[in-house]
Design a protein around this motif. Structure first.
Motif, PDB file in Angstrom:
ATOM      1  N   PHE A   1     -15.526   0.782  -3.249  1.00 46.11           N
ATOM      2  CA  PHE A   1     -15.187   1.227  -4.607  1.00 46.11           C
ATOM      3  C   PHE A   1     -16.180   0.679  -5.641  1.00 46.11           C
ATOM      4  CE2 PHE A   1     -10.284   1.646  -3.931  1.00 46.11           C
ATOM      5  CZ  PHE A   1     -10.435   2.978  -3.590  1.00 46.11           C
ATOM      6  N   TYR A   2     -16.788  -0.477  -5.315  1.00 46.98           N
ATOM      7  CA  TYR A   2     -17.447  -1.256  -6.370  1.00 46.98           C
ATOM      8  C   TYR A   2     -18.949  -1.028  -6.472  1.00 46.98           C
ATOM      9  CZ  TYR A   2     -12.854  -3.256  -6.207  1.00 46.98           C
ATOM     10  OH  TYR A   2     -11.486  -3.388  -6.207  1.00 46.98           O
ATOM     11  N   ASP A   3     -19.376   0.241  -6.633  1.00 48.38           N
ATOM     12  CA  ASP A   3     -20.759   0.446  -7.081  1.00 48.38           C
ATOM     13  C   ASP A   3     -20.741   0.212  -8.601  1.00 48.38           C
ATOM     14  OD1 ASP A   3     -19.443   2.695  -7.999  1.00 48.38           O
ATOM     15  OD2 ASP A   3     -20.856   4.143  -7.204  1.00 48.38           O
TER      16      ASP A   3
ATOM     17  N   GLU B   1      -0.724  -1.634 -18.426  1.00 51.18           N
ATOM     18  CA  GLU B   1       0.086  -1.405 -17.208  1.00 51.18           C
ATOM     19  C   GLU B   1      -0.391  -2.287 -16.043  1.00 51.18           C
ATOM     20  OE1 GLU B   1      -1.482   0.988 -18.872  1.00 51.18           O
ATOM     21  OE2 GLU B   1       0.163   2.162 -19.760  1.00 51.18           O
ATOM     22  N   TYR B   2      -1.686  -2.639 -16.034  1.00 51.00           N
ATOM     23  CA  TYR B   2      -2.221  -3.459 -14.927  1.00 51.00           C
ATOM     24  C   TYR B   2      -1.984  -4.930 -15.283  1.00 51.00           C
ATOM     25  CZ  TYR B   2      -5.173  -4.845 -11.017  1.00 51.00           C
ATOM     26  OH  TYR B   2      -5.634  -5.401  -9.837  1.00 51.00           O
ATOM     27  N   TYR B   3      -0.735  -5.358 -15.020  1.00 53.00           N
ATOM     28  CA  TYR B   3      -0.262  -6.679 -15.458  1.00 53.00           C
ATOM     29  C   TYR B   3      -0.976  -7.841 -14.747  1.00 53.00           C
ATOM     30  CZ  TYR B   3       2.010  -6.014 -11.014  1.00 53.00           C
ATOM     31  OH  TYR B   3       2.183  -5.771  -9.698  1.00 53.00           O
TER      32      TYR B   3
ATOM     33  N   LEU C   1      -9.266 -15.747  -6.253  1.00 49.85           N
ATOM     34  CA  LEU C   1      -8.315 -15.332  -7.299  1.00 49.85           C
ATOM     35  C   LEU C   1      -8.128 -13.815  -7.315  1.00 49.85           C
ATOM     36  CD1 LEU C   1      -9.683 -17.680 -10.124  1.00 49.85           C
ATOM     37  CD2 LEU C   1      -7.859 -18.149  -8.467  1.00 49.85           C
ATOM     38  N   GLY C   2      -7.311 -13.362  -8.285  1.00 49.41           N
ATOM     39  CA  GLY C   2      -7.236 -11.940  -8.614  1.00 49.41           C
ATOM     40  C   GLY C   2      -6.489 -11.059  -7.633  1.00 49.41           C
ATOM     41  N   SER C   3      -5.741 -11.648  -6.705  1.00 45.30           N
ATOM     42  CA  SER C   3      -5.010 -10.850  -5.710  1.00 45.30           C
ATOM     43  C   SER C   3      -5.935 -10.058  -4.789  1.00 45.30           C
ATOM     44  CB  SER C   3      -4.025  -9.888  -6.418  1.00 45.30           C
ATOM     45  OG  SER C   3      -3.345  -9.103  -5.496  1.00 45.30           O
ATOM     46  N   ASN C   4      -7.170 -10.555  -4.640  1.00 48.44           N
ATOM     47  CA  ASN C   4      -8.079  -9.866  -3.713  1.00 48.44           C
ATOM     48  C   ASN C   4      -7.542  -9.893  -2.291  1.00 48.44           C
ATOM     49  OD1 ASN C   4     -10.082  -9.041  -5.533  1.00 48.44           O
ATOM     50  ND2 ASN C   4     -10.890 -11.119  -5.613  1.00 48.44           N
TER      51      ASN C   4
ATOM     52  N   GLY D   1      -4.690  -9.272  -1.402  1.00 48.91           N
ATOM     53  CA  GLY D   1      -3.762  -8.153  -1.248  1.00 48.91           C
ATOM     54  C   GLY D   1      -4.415  -6.890  -0.708  1.00 48.91           C
ATOM     55  N   ASN D   2      -5.751  -6.813  -0.814  1.00 53.59           N
ATOM     56  CA  ASN D   2      -6.437  -5.616  -0.323  1.00 53.59           C
ATOM     57  C   ASN D   2      -6.705  -5.666   1.185  1.00 53.59           C
ATOM     58  OD1 ASN D   2      -8.155  -5.777  -3.413  1.00 53.59           O
ATOM     59  ND2 ASN D   2      -6.656  -4.236  -2.918  1.00 53.59           N
ATOM     60  N   PHE D   3      -6.351  -6.793   1.819  1.00 49.84           N
ATOM     61  CA  PHE D   3      -6.568  -6.913   3.268  1.00 49.84           C
ATOM     62  C   PHE D   3      -5.370  -6.379   4.059  1.00 49.84           C
ATOM     63  CE2 PHE D   3      -9.118 -11.104   2.437  1.00 49.84           C
ATOM     64  CZ  PHE D   3     -10.226 -10.362   2.070  1.00 49.84           C
TER      65      PHE D   3
ATOM     66  N   ALA E   1       1.332   0.341 -12.620  1.00 51.34           N
ATOM     67  CA  ALA E   1       0.032  -0.338 -12.575  1.00 51.34           C
ATOM     68  C   ALA E   1      -0.976   0.439 -11.722  1.00 51.34           C
ATOM     69  CB  ALA E   1       0.200  -1.759 -12.038  1.00 51.34           C
ATOM     70  N   TYR E   2      -0.480   1.119 -10.673  1.00 50.18           N
ATOM     71  CA  TYR E   2      -1.389   1.786  -9.733  1.00 50.18           C
ATOM     72  C   TYR E   2      -1.390   3.312  -9.890  1.00 50.18           C
ATOM     73  CZ  TYR E   2      -2.105  -2.749  -7.694  1.00 50.18           C
ATOM     74  OH  TYR E   2      -2.460  -4.055  -7.515  1.00 50.18           O
ATOM     75  N   ASN E   3      -0.510   3.826 -10.753  1.00 51.86           N
ATOM     76  CA  ASN E   3      -0.451   5.265 -11.031  1.00 51.86           C
ATOM     77  C   ASN E   3      -0.511   5.412 -12.535  1.00 51.86           C
ATOM     78  OD1 ASN E   3      -0.398   7.525  -9.517  1.00 51.86           O
ATOM     79  ND2 ASN E   3       1.741   7.346  -8.910  1.00 51.86           N
TER      80      ASN E   3
ATOM     81  N   MET F   1      -7.055   5.368   1.080  1.00 54.60           N
ATOM     82  CA  MET F   1      -8.144   4.751   0.320  1.00 54.60           C
ATOM     83  C   MET F   1      -8.011   3.234   0.171  1.00 54.60           C
ATOM     84  SD  MET F   1     -10.021   7.352  -0.411  1.00 54.60           S
ATOM     85  CE  MET F   1     -11.182   6.758  -1.624  1.00 54.60           C
ATOM     86  N   GLU F   2      -6.796   2.732  -0.069  1.00 54.50           N
ATOM     87  CA  GLU F   2      -6.676   1.296  -0.387  1.00 54.50           C
ATOM     88  C   GLU F   2      -5.245   0.826  -0.220  1.00 54.50           C
ATOM     89  OE1 GLU F   2      -6.754   0.188  -4.582  1.00 54.50           O
ATOM     90  OE2 GLU F   2      -8.131  -1.461  -4.155  1.00 54.50           O
ATOM     91  N   ARG F   3      -5.092  -0.433   0.191  1.00 52.40           N
ATOM     92  CA  ARG F   3      -3.768  -1.073   0.139  1.00 52.40           C
ATOM     93  C   ARG F   3      -3.856  -2.240  -0.825  1.00 52.40           C
ATOM     94  NH1 ARG F   3      -5.140  -2.139   4.807  1.00 52.40           N
ATOM     95  NH2 ARG F   3      -3.493  -1.115   5.999  1.00 52.40           N
ATOM     96  N   SER F   4      -2.736  -2.512  -1.522  1.00 48.84           N
ATOM     97  CA  SER F   4      -2.636  -3.692  -2.399  1.00 48.84           C
ATOM     98  C   SER F   4      -1.287  -4.327  -2.093  1.00 48.84           C
ATOM     99  CB  SER F   4      -2.679  -3.295  -3.872  1.00 48.84           C
ATOM    100  OG  SER F   4      -3.889  -2.667  -4.192  1.00 48.84           O
ATOM    101  N   ARG F   5      -1.296  -5.367  -1.290  1.00 49.56           N
ATOM    102  CA  ARG F   5      -0.024  -5.944  -0.820  1.00 49.56           C
ATOM    103  C   ARG F   5       0.580  -6.895  -1.854  1.00 49.56           C
ATOM    104  NH1 ARG F   5       2.205  -6.377   4.210  1.00 49.56           N
ATOM    105  NH2 ARG F   5       0.295  -5.562   5.102  1.00 49.56           N
TER     106      ARG F   5
HETATM  107  C1  AVI Z   1      -9.336  -5.856  -6.639  1.00 44.88           C
HETATM  108  N1  AVI Z   1      -7.934  -5.641  -6.326  1.00 44.88           N
HETATM  109  C2  AVI Z   1      -7.197  -6.901  -6.350  1.00 44.88           C
HETATM  110  C3  AVI Z   1      -7.273  -4.571  -7.125  1.00 44.88           C
HETATM  111  C4  AVI Z   1      -5.783  -4.435  -6.705  1.00 44.88           C
HETATM  112  O1  AVI Z   1      -4.930  -4.560  -7.580  1.00 44.88           O
HETATM  113  O2  AVI Z   1      -5.526  -4.248  -5.524  1.00 44.88           O
HETATM  114  C5  AVI Z   1      -7.983  -3.251  -6.968  1.00 44.88           C
HETATM  115  C6  AVI Z   1      -7.247  -2.107  -7.650  1.00 44.88           C
HETATM  116  N2  AVI Z   1      -6.960  -0.960  -7.109  1.00 44.88           N
HETATM  117  C7  AVI Z   1      -6.336  -0.197  -7.967  1.00 44.88           C
HETATM  118  N3  AVI Z   1      -6.164  -0.861  -9.068  1.00 44.88           N
HETATM  119  C8  AVI Z   1      -6.752  -2.074  -8.919  1.00 44.88           C
END
Ligand code: AVI
Length: 320
Positions: free
Chosen positions: A30-32, A47-49, A158-161, A163-165, A203-205, A279-283
């Protein structure tokens, strides 16, 4: 050279992901530059608390955090994995410097650009701080640091990174973190906590469409870097939250039968109408699971720092 290795990795991973059933793409891509800029916008949305919560924890509890990480005020190495712009860390760094605590800061980031900018800004904001920025793979760098047991390490992730695993990636990550730590080293990890599904879904929608653009940008990147011909109008973004597993999952869903060519792979991929790409998980975690994770990897929980709403925790662990 680096760029070429990265490109071929992108090509290999894309081939693997789009040849799988169900199809998937890896969220690390995602991070280009454009994706990183969109992520900055996501972090600014109300919304992205997550960002605000962790910022609040660092602002309100910097004394308690610094007391817990270095109660004896002995020299230590503060290592940060994926430091990025270091915005939250700077709150702690500033406090430690003001308290006259002796430490070195070692930010490790895959992006040379992010590292350079961080070092430049620290030179201006905290000229007395000793900074040893390292560019590259976290674990290669951590392995090198393990040899120096004379200086205690405090490792920030940090940052809940985390959670993406996936579950397996989390185990792999924590096993390696544990293997490259010496007894007495500490880690401070940011976890997003389970909460009302409505809050998580917002936060995600998000209503601004930034998260949708963030996901579609992955396809734009494949068009540019792998000579693909994705028509982003023909994919819809969808997010789900499963309160049992705590997983937010993001998908891009094909809204028609279509084929996509990827020039660099010399391949064509078929998408049926309503077929999804994962595409992605955020646990999202609970405190009990975090404590079990720590113990399973030979760490004990020293202290949990939560925000006032209990949405997010920075959990401090010590290697035992
Ligand atoms: C980088 N990571 C912690 C974000 C998350 O919340 O999972 C990436 C993200 N994906 C959608 N919104 C933010």
């Amino acid at each position: 050279m680096d760029q070429q290795v990265l490109l071929s990795e992108l090509a290999t991973d894309t081939l693997k992901g789009l040849s799988s059933n169900p199809k998937y793409l890896l969220s690390k891509y995602f991070y280009d530059d454009a994706g990183s800029a969109i992520f900055q916008e996501i972090m600014k949305m109300p919304e992205y608390y997550l960002t605000d919560c962790e910022h609040e924890i660092f602002s309100n509890q910097k004394e308690e955090i610094s007391q817990a990480i270095c109660p004896e005020k002995k020299l230590f190495n503060l290592v940060e994995l994926g430091s990025g712009d270091g915005l939250k860390t700077k709150i702690l760094l500033k406090h430690l410097v003001e308290e006259g605590i002796h430490f070195q800061y070692t930010p490790i980031d895959i992006s040379a650009k992010a590292n350079h900018e961080l070092v430049q800004s620290l030179k201006k904001e905290l000229p007395d701080l000793q900074v040893e920025a390292q560019t590259g793979d976290y674990f290669q760098k951590l392995k090198n640091l393990k040899g120096d047991a004379s200086m205690q390490k405090i490792i920030l992730f940090l940052g809940s990174n985390i959670g993406n695993f996936s579950v397996d990636e989390t185990t792999e990550f924590l096993s390696r973190l544990s293997a490259y730590s010496n007894v007495g080293d500490k880690v401070l990890i940011g976890f997003d906590l389970k909460k009302s599904p409505a809050i998580i879904m917002e936060a995600y929608n998000d209503p601004h469409g930034h998260t949708c653009r963030f996901n579609l940008n992955h396809l734009v990147r494949l068009n540019r870097e792998l000579d693909a011909d994705f028509d982003i109008q023909r994919f819809e973004h969808q997010t789900t939250y499963n309160p049992l597993t705590g997983e937010v999952k993001s998908f891009l869903i094909s809204n028609s039968d279509q084929t996509v060519q990827i020039g660099a792979l010399e391949k064509t991929f078929r998408f049926t109408k309503w077929e999804a790409i994962f595409m992605e998980r955020s646990r999202k975690y609970d405190i009990q699971t975090i404590e079990t994770l720590a113990l399973n990897h030979h760490f004990k929980v020293v202290q949990n720092f939560t925000d006032q709403r209990n949405y997010f925790v920075d959990s401090l662990w010590e290697k035992i």
